[in-house]
Write an enzyme that holds these catalytic residues in place. Structure first.
Site, PDB file in Angstrom:
ATOM      1  N   TRP A 128       7.465   0.476   2.909  1.00 24.36           N
ATOM      2  CA  TRP A 128       7.443   0.496   4.128  1.00 24.36           C
ATOM      3  C   TRP A 128       6.045   0.008   4.487  1.00 24.36           C
ATOM      4  CZ3 TRP A 128       4.776   5.667   6.594  1.00 24.36           C
ATOM      5  CH2 TRP A 128       4.946   5.605   7.866  1.00 24.36           C
ATOM      6  N   ASP A 208       7.740  10.568  -1.167  1.00 22.89           N
ATOM      7  CA  ASP A 208       8.091  10.089   0.306  1.00 22.89           C
ATOM      8  C   ASP A 208       9.517  10.402   0.813  1.00 22.89           C
ATOM      9  OD1 ASP A 208       7.901   9.614   2.840  1.00 22.89           O
ATOM     10  OD2 ASP A 208       7.498   7.522   2.998  1.00 22.89           O
ATOM     11  N   LYS A 243      14.457  11.093  11.411  1.00 24.66           N
ATOM     12  CA  LYS A 243      15.711  10.364  11.246  1.00 24.66           C
ATOM     13  C   LYS A 243      16.898  11.141  10.972  1.00 24.66           C
ATOM     14  CE  LYS A 243      12.333   7.746   9.888  1.00 24.66           C
ATOM     15  NZ  LYS A 243      11.744   6.580  10.233  1.00 24.66           N
TER      16      LYS A 243
HETATM   17  N1  PLP Z   1       8.068   6.961   5.288  1.00 21.43           N
HETATM   18  C1  PLP Z   1       9.082   5.864   5.305  1.00 21.43           C
HETATM   19  C2  PLP Z   1       9.365   5.316   3.881  1.00 21.43           C
HETATM   20  C3  PLP Z   1       9.477   5.397   6.385  1.00 21.43           C
HETATM   21  O1  PLP Z   1      10.408   4.378   6.488  1.00 21.43           O
HETATM   22  C4  PLP Z   1       9.149   6.168   7.676  1.00 21.43           C
HETATM   23  C5  PLP Z   1       9.481   5.639   8.850  1.00 21.43           C
HETATM   24  O2  PLP Z   1       9.898   4.521   9.136  1.00 21.43           O
HETATM   25  C6  PLP Z   1       8.156   7.127   7.529  1.00 21.43           C
HETATM   26  C7  PLP Z   1       7.695   7.526   6.140  1.00 21.43           C
HETATM   27  C8  PLP Z   1       7.737   7.751   8.580  1.00 21.43           C
HETATM   28  O3  PLP Z   1       8.560   8.564   9.439  1.00 21.43           O
HETATM   29  P1  PLP Z   1       8.178   9.140  10.889  1.00 21.43           P
HETATM   30  O4  PLP Z   1       8.820   8.293  11.936  1.00 21.43           O
HETATM   31  O5  PLP Z   1       8.773  10.500  10.790  1.00 21.43           O
HETATM   32  O6  PLP Z   1       6.475   9.039  11.024  1.00 21.43           O
END
Ligand code: PLP
Length: 392
Positions: A128, A208, A243
Site C-alpha cells: 500500500w 496491518d 472496509k
Molecule cells: N492498510 C492497508 C494495507 C490499506 O490498504 C489501507 C487502505 O487502503 C489502510 C491501511 C488504511 O485504511 P483506512 O482507510 O482505514 O485508513
C-alpha cells in the site's frame, strides 16, 4: 516562506477517478478505486450500520470530548474478533486505542516504534503506497524485500530473510490478510514459518490488518496474525474497520500493542496516547460508536456478518470467474482465484494499461492493480475480451 513549496506529486488514483468520471462511454469499467462495489456498482452503507446509526441518534446524550484513546467500548468489543474470543487480551498483554482509520493506526504504530528506538522498517513491496509515505514522514529508514514471486504466490524466502537479517532497532511490517495491492497472502504454513522467524530474531512485528473478513472469513483472516502473536513477546497491530464495515469516510480504526508483560502496558499506552494527542488529538467518534453498537448487539452483529459474507462471496465469484478464464493473451489469470480481498496485480505494461483505457474504457492503476469488485456479471466478459486484445 510558502513560495518555497513545490507541487507534491499528485495522487495517481485520484487522477484516475477524475478521468473515469469524465469518460462518457456507457460501458466504462472502473477497476481503480479502492472500495468495495456491489454487482450493481454501488458502495452502499451496511444495513447494520444504518440501524446502529439510528440507535446512536436516539440514544447519544453528549458529544463531549472522549480523549485521545477514543471510544474504548469500541476498542474492546473488537478485540475478540481480532485476537480470538478465548482470551482476547492474551493474559492481559494486549491493549488498544481507537485511531483515525487504519491509516492513523499505521501512523501510530510506526511513530510508537520510533519512540521505542526503531530506526529501520522492513517492508515487502509492492505495498500500500501510504506505508512507505508514512515511514518516510517519520524519518524511518525503509528496507524493501519482494513480497511476491512471479507465479502469484508469496515470496516466503524473502520475508524470512528480512526477519532473520533484522537487528536490534528494526521492525518488519506485514499485511495481516488481503494484501494490498497483490491479493497474495501467506499460507498458514508460511505464517508458522514467519512466526518462528520472529521468535528466533530481534525484529519487532508490525501487522496491518485492513481487510479482515474480506478474504476467507473473520476467523480465517486473523489466523496469521494470531500465529505470530502466539510466538513472539511483543508486537504492534494496526486495524481498519473502514472496509469490513463499509465506513471508509468515517475513519474507523484501532491500534493494539501486545507487550511481553501486561505491567508494561500503562507506560506503552501513555506514549501512544501522547503521540495521538500530538497528531489528531482524538479520533472521530461516529463510526466507531456505530461499530460498538453493532458488536454489543447479537442481532446487529449477525446482520453485519451476513452482509460481510455477501461481499466476500461476491468477490470470490469474480475471482473464480477470472481464474477459469486461464491464460488470456500473456496474462495468467489463474492465480487470482487463490488471491484474496479487493486487489490483485496484472503483469501489464504501461502501454497495455493505456490501451485498455483508450480502446476499451477500462480504468486501472498504472501499477497494474485491479479492484476485482469493479467487475460484475455484466462487464466481466468484456474485461476478459479486452485483456485478450491488449495482452494478446
Ligand atoms: N492498510 C492497508 C494495507 C490499506 O490498504 C489501507 C487502505 O487502503 C489502510 C491501511 C488504511 O485504511 P483506512 O482507510 O482505514 O485508513
Amino acid at each position: 516562506m510558502l513560495e518555497k513549496l513545490e507541487s507534491a506529486a499528485p495522487d495517481a488514483l485520484l487522477a484516475l477517478i477524475k478521468l473515469h468520471a469524465a469518460d462518457d462511454r456507457a460501458d466504462k469499467i472502473d477497476l481503480g478505486v479502492g472500495v468495495y462495489r456491489t454487482g450493481q456498482g454501488d458502495t452502499p452503507v451496511f444495513a447494520a450500520i444504518k440501524a446502529a446509526e439510528r440507535k446512536l441518534v436516539e440514544d447519544q446524550t453528549s458529544k463531549a470530548y472522549l480523549g485521545p484513546e477514543g471510544d474504548m467500548g469500541f476498542v474492546e468489543a473488537l478485540m475478540p474478533y481480532v485476537f480470538g474470543a478465548g482470551d482476547p487480551t492474551m493474559h492481559g498483554r494486549i491493549e488498544g486505542m481507537q485511531t483515525t482509520g487504519g491509516t492513523g493506526a499505521v501512523r501510530l504504530a510506526a511513530a510508537l516504534a520510533r519512540t521505542a528506538g526503531v530506526t529501520k522498517v522492513h517492508l515487502g513491496v509492492p505495498s500500500w503506497p501510504n506505508h512507505a509515505q508514512i515511514l518516510a514522514d517519520l524519518d524511518l529508514e525503509v528496507a524493501e524485500f519482494d513480497h511476491a514471486c512471479a507465479d502469484g504466490t508469496a515470496n516466503l524466502d524473502a520475508v524470512l530473510a528480512a526477519i532473520a537479517g533484522a537487528g536490534e532497532g528494526e521492525a518488519v511490517l506485514l499485511h495481516g490478510c488481503c494484501h494490498n495491492p497483490t491479493g497474495i497472502d501467506y499460507t498458514p504454513e508460511q505464517w508458522a514459518a514467519i512466526a518462528h522467524g520472529f521468535a528466533d530474531g530481534k525484529a519487532l512485528p508490525i501487522i496491518d490488518v485492513a481487510y479482515q473478513g474480506l478474504g476467507h472469513g473473520m476467523e480465517e483472516d486473523a489466523a496469521g496474525l494470531r500465529t505470530v502473536l502466539a510466538a513472539v513477546p511483543e508486537a504492534l497491530v494496526a486495524y481498519s474497520c473502514d472496509k469490513n464495515f463499509g465506513l471508509y469516510r468515517d475513519r474507523v480504526g484501532a491500534f493494539y500493542v501486545m507487550a511481553d508483560e501486561g505491567s508494561r502496558l500503562p507506560a506503552i499506552m501513555s506514549n501512544a496516547a501522547a503521540l495521538a494527542r500530538a497528531n489528531w488529538s482524538m479520533p472521530p467518534d461516529h463510526g466507531a460508536a456505530a461499530v460498538r453498537l453493532i458488536l454489543r448487539d447479537d442481532k446487529l452483529t449477525a446482520q453485519w456478518l451476513d452482509e460481510l459474507e455477501r461481499m466476500r462471496s461476491r468477490m470470490r465469484q469474480v475471482r473464480e470467474r477470472l481464474a477459469t478464464a486461464g491464460t488470456v493473451g500473456n496474462v495468467d489469470l489463474a492465480p487470482l482465484g487463490e488471491q484474496n480481498g479487493l486487489f490483485s496485480m496484472l503483469p501489464l505494461s504501461k502501454e497495455q494499461i493505456q490501451r485498455l483505457r483508450d480502446d476499451h474504457a477500462i480504468y486501472m492503476a498504472g501499477s497494474g492493480r485491479i479492484n476485482v469488485a469493479g467487475l460484475t456479471q455484466g462487464n466481466i466478459d468484456k474485461f476478459v475480451e479486452a485483456l485478450g486484445d491488449v495482452a494478446g
